[in-house]
Write a protein that holds these residues in place. Structure first.
Motif, PDB file in Angstrom:
ATOM      1  N   GLU A   1      40.268  52.495  43.262  1.00 37.74           N
ATOM      2  CA  GLU A   1      40.100  52.858  41.705  1.00 37.74           C
ATOM      3  C   GLU A   1      38.867  53.659  41.639  1.00 37.74           C
ATOM      4  O   GLU A   1      37.882  53.347  42.136  1.00 37.74           O
ATOM      5  N   LEU A   2      39.225  54.779  40.955  1.00 36.75           N
ATOM      6  CA  LEU A   2      38.042  55.698  40.454  1.00 36.75           C
ATOM      7  C   LEU A   2      37.990  55.780  39.110  1.00 36.75           C
ATOM      8  O   LEU A   2      39.296  55.730  38.381  1.00 36.75           O
ATOM      9  N   HIS A   3      36.710  55.751  38.454  1.00 33.85           N
ATOM     10  CA  HIS A   3      36.710  55.711  37.005  1.00 33.85           C
ATOM     11  C   HIS A   3      35.615  56.644  36.712  1.00 33.85           C
ATOM     12  O   HIS A   3      34.667  56.686  37.123  1.00 33.85           O
ATOM     13  N   PHE A   4      36.188  57.655  35.814  1.00 38.02           N
ATOM     14  CA  PHE A   4      35.580  58.929  35.399  1.00 38.02           C
ATOM     15  C   PHE A   4      35.480  59.068  33.752  1.00 38.02           C
ATOM     16  O   PHE A   4      36.394  58.668  33.322  1.00 38.02           O
ATOM     17  N   CYS A   5      34.482  59.715  33.562  1.00 40.02           N
ATOM     18  CA  CYS A   5      34.454  60.561  32.211  1.00 40.02           C
ATOM     19  C   CYS A   5      35.433  61.810  32.175  1.00 40.02           C
ATOM     20  O   CYS A   5      35.980  61.897  33.285  1.00 40.02           O
TER      21      CYS A   5
END
Length: 172
Positions: free
Chosen positions: A24-28
Motif C-alpha cells: 500500500e502506498l499513501h500520498f497527498c
C-alpha cells in the motif's frame, strides 16, 4: 495518515502488487499525481522498505491502542472502602487507605518491584497500631457511605451508619 513523501494528509491510497505481494502506498494529492503520471512502479527494494515502514507503523498504533484501552480499564477501578480510583492514585501518587493495596494489587506489585526490587516487606513492622489503622479505615468507609446515603435521601441507613461510627469512636 500522512503522505509518505511529505507531512500533508494522505488522500490517495494505492495498492501495488510487487512480486505477488500487495504493497500500500499513501500520498497527498500532489505526490499521487506525480506517482501516477510517471506510470512506473517503484523498485522492489523501495517497495519492501515502504511495506516494512507501513507494518511498523501499524504495529505501533495497535500496541498504543491496546495499551490505552487497558489503562482506561485500570483507571476505572476503585477501592470499595475509600472510593479512590486508580486514576486518582496515578495523578496524586498517594493511596487512600490500606485496602487500596488489595484493590490495586496487580498494578502495584509491578510498580513496587520496579522501585524496591522486591515485593515482600523484609524490614521492621510497627509493634502497635494495626488495630487503630483498621479502625480508621472502617471509619473512612462508613463516613463515605453515610455521605452517599444522605445524597440518596436514605436517612434510616444514614442514622444506622452514624450509630456504627459512634460505636467505633467510643471503643477507640
Amino acid at each position: 495518515m500522512k503522505c509518505q513523501k511529505c507531512d500533508r494528509p494522505a488522500t490517495y491510497h494505492i495498492t501495488e502488487l510487487a512480486s505477488g505481494t500487495p504493497v500500500e502506498l499513501h500520498f497527498c494529492e500532489e505526490h499521487a499525481r506525480e506517482y501516477l503520471s510517471s506510470g512506473q512502479t517503484p523498485p522492489s527494494d523501495q517497495m519492501t522498505q515502504i511495506a516494512e515502514q507501513m507494518a511498523e507503523h501499524l504495529v505501533k498504533h495497535m500496541v498504543v491502542g491496546k495499551a490505552a484501552e487497558e489503562l482506561k480499564r485500570l483507571d476505572e477501578q476503585t477501592c470499595p472502602y475509600c472510593g479512590i480510583s486508580f486514576h486518582d492514585f496515578r495523578h496524586q501518587g498517594r493511596l487512600g487507605c490500606p485496602y487500596d493495596y488489595q484493590a490495586f494489587r496487580e498494578q502495584l506489585e509491578s510498580l513496587i518491584l520496579n522501585i524496591h526490587g522486591e515485593t515482600r516487606h523484609q524490614g521492621k513492622r510497627p509493634s502497635k497500631g494495626a488495630e487503630a489503622a483498621t479502625r480508621r479505615t472502617e471509619l473512612i468507609r462508613l463516613r463515605r457511605e453515610i455521605k452517599e446515603a444522605v445524597e440518596c435521601e436514605e436517612y434510616e441507613r444514614a442514622s444506622q451508619l452514624r450509630d456504627q461510627i459512634r460505636e467505633i469512636e467510643e471503643a477507640g
